[in-house]
Design an enzyme around this catalytic site. Sequence first.
Site, PDB file in Angstrom:
ATOM      1  N   GLY A 177      -2.994   4.068   7.916  1.00 50.73           N
ATOM      2  CA  GLY A 177      -2.048   2.961   7.936  1.00 50.73           C
ATOM      3  C   GLY A 177      -1.536   2.748   9.351  1.00 50.73           C
ATOM      4  N   GLY A 178      -0.821   1.669   9.555  1.00 49.40           N
ATOM      5  CA  GLY A 178      -0.137   1.444  10.825  1.00 49.40           C
ATOM      6  C   GLY A 178      -1.012   1.009  11.989  1.00 49.40           C
ATOM      7  CG  MET A 199      -8.378   7.319   2.370  1.00 49.16           C
ATOM      8  SD  MET A 199      -7.629   7.258   3.998  1.00 49.16           S
ATOM      9  CE  MET A 199      -6.689   5.728   3.875  1.00 49.16           C
ATOM     10  N   GLY A 223      -2.810  -3.857   8.825  1.00 50.22           N
ATOM     11  CA  GLY A 223      -2.045  -4.510   9.886  1.00 50.22           C
ATOM     12  C   GLY A 223      -1.375  -5.815   9.492  1.00 50.22           C
ATOM     13  CB  SER A 249      -0.894   0.021   1.240  1.00 49.15           C
ATOM     14  OG  SER A 249      -1.390   1.336   1.429  1.00 49.15           O
ATOM     15  CG  ASP A 300      -5.058   2.563   0.773  1.00 46.93           C
ATOM     16  OD1 ASP A 300      -6.018   1.780   0.691  1.00 46.93           O
ATOM     17  OD2 ASP A 300      -3.917   2.212   1.151  1.00 46.93           O
ATOM     18  N   GLY A 325      -8.990   4.101   6.898  1.00 46.82           N
ATOM     19  CA  GLY A 325      -8.677   5.517   7.144  1.00 46.82           C
ATOM     20  C   GLY A 325      -7.204   5.796   7.351  1.00 46.82           C
ATOM     21  CG  MET A 338     -11.289   3.483   2.004  1.00 43.91           C
ATOM     22  SD  MET A 338      -9.725   3.422   2.894  1.00 43.91           S
ATOM     23  CE  MET A 338      -8.579   3.425   1.512  1.00 43.91           C
ATOM     24  CG  HIS A 341      -9.188   0.360  -0.578  1.00 42.49           C
ATOM     25  ND1 HIS A 341      -8.583   0.121   0.644  1.00 42.49           N
ATOM     26  CD2 HIS A 341     -10.525   0.397  -0.325  1.00 42.49           C
ATOM     27  CE1 HIS A 341      -9.516   0.030   1.585  1.00 42.49           C
ATOM     28  NE2 HIS A 341     -10.685   0.201   1.023  1.00 42.49           N
ATOM     29  CG  HIS A 367      -3.853  -1.462  -1.732  1.00 42.59           C
ATOM     30  ND1 HIS A 367      -4.979  -2.200  -2.038  1.00 42.59           N
ATOM     31  CD2 HIS A 367      -4.216  -0.637  -0.716  1.00 42.59           C
ATOM     32  CE1 HIS A 367      -5.977  -1.842  -1.235  1.00 42.59           C
ATOM     33  NE2 HIS A 367      -5.535  -0.891  -0.422  1.00 42.59           N
ATOM     34  CG  ASP A 412      -6.186  -2.749   3.053  1.00 41.47           C
ATOM     35  OD1 ASP A 412      -5.120  -2.491   3.630  1.00 41.47           O
ATOM     36  OD2 ASP A 412      -6.807  -1.926   2.351  1.00 41.47           O
ATOM     37  CG  MET A 441     -11.686  -2.652   5.031  1.00 42.41           C
ATOM     38  SD  MET A 441     -10.182  -2.261   4.106  1.00 42.41           S
ATOM     39  CE  MET A 441      -9.194  -1.424   5.348  1.00 42.41           C
ATOM     40  N   GLY A 485       1.132  -2.002   4.024  1.00 40.21           N
ATOM     41  CA  GLY A 485       1.752  -0.678   3.905  1.00 40.21           C
ATOM     42  C   GLY A 485       3.005  -0.607   4.743  1.00 40.21           C
TER      43      GLY A 485
HETATM   44  C1  DX5 Z   1      -6.316   1.659   5.466  1.00 47.79           C
HETATM   45  C2  DX5 Z   1      -5.839   1.293   4.083  1.00 47.79           C
HETATM   46  C3  DX5 Z   1      -4.738   0.323   4.051  1.00 47.79           C
HETATM   47  C4  DX5 Z   1      -3.479   0.755   4.757  1.00 47.79           C
HETATM   48  C5  DX5 Z   1      -2.762  -0.456   5.254  1.00 47.79           C
HETATM   49  O1  DX5 Z   1      -7.492   2.388   5.356  1.00 47.79           O
HETATM   50  O2  DX5 Z   1      -6.901   0.748   3.335  1.00 47.79           O
HETATM   51  O3  DX5 Z   1      -4.456  -0.055   2.712  1.00 47.79           O
HETATM   52  O4  DX5 Z   1      -2.609   1.469   3.934  1.00 47.79           O
HETATM   53  O5  DX5 Z   1      -1.647  -0.045   5.972  1.00 47.79           O
HETATM   54  P1  DX5 Z   1      -0.927  -0.997   7.037  1.00 47.79           P
HETATM   55  O6  DX5 Z   1      -0.428  -2.172   6.266  1.00 47.79           O
HETATM   56  O7  DX5 Z   1       0.156  -0.127   7.568  1.00 47.79           O
HETATM   57  O8  DX5 Z   1      -1.961  -1.358   8.033  1.00 47.79           O
HETATM   58 ZN    ZN Z   2      -6.415  -0.121   1.328  1.00 46.66          ZN
END
Ligand code: DX5
Ligand code: ZN
Length: 214
Positions: free
Chosen positions: A142-143, A35, A175, A6, A33, A140, A66, A64, A31, A173, A135, A195
């Site tokens: 990462g991390g 938003m 964690g 990601s 994202d 929303g 959102m 993706h 990937h 997707d 999900m 990500g």
């Molecule tokens: C969250 C995103 C994910 C995110 C994953 O809303 O859809 O794609 O980037 O990031 P990690 O892998 O750090 O959880």
């Molecule tokens: Zn995503």
Amino acid sequence: MKVAPSLLSCDFSKMGEEIIRIDKAGADLVHLDVMDGHFVPNITIGPCIIKAVRPYTKLPFDVHLMISEPYDYIDAFADAGADIITFHAEADSDIDKTIDKIVSRGVKPGLVIKPGTPAGTVYPYLDRLYMVLVMTVEPGFGGQSFMEDMMPKVTALKQECRKRGLDVLIEVDGGISEKTVGAAAKAGADICVSGTGVFKAKDTAAAIKFLQNA
Ligand code: DX5
Ligand code: ZN
């Protein structure tokens, strides 16, 4: 297991180079994202950025969305070079019409469900989908921490597809790291998005390989 890094965790000041880096490191998809600050409380990238970075790799772009009204933006993301467009079942657009629109543009359609949404929500659309994205964090940011309690949804979706003779890919997707990917693989996920786990790894190629072998 296929791996879709990601870009949310990449260095945004050099996205093109970051894409080349994960391509060389063995990624299967990219990937992206999107938003809108409305469907989720964060704003990221849109079609202009995706179009600008599209020439940096031949890997499929897994976009993706959102956003609250995915239907209204399908043309823009198709024009930008998306290969797969996934949108949320919880968004405001009509699901059938949005799938039709994606397919009419020659793009592969996917439906995404948030942690609170049951797997059964996507069953009426399964035969029209290329992918279902489960999900494993609240969308929303990462991390965040992987929600292992989403794994029964992955297994249920795989079983439902098998029962109906469908070959829909199941993507997870949020964690996903070396510590959590095993649970996703065991549950039957075909693709994992990662990500932090890829971009913040000391050795990107090794991190991708580990996830692929899960
Ligand atoms: C969250 C995103 C994910 C995110 C994953 O809303 O859809 O794609 O980037 O990031 P990690 O892998 O750090 O959880
Ligand atoms: Zn995503």
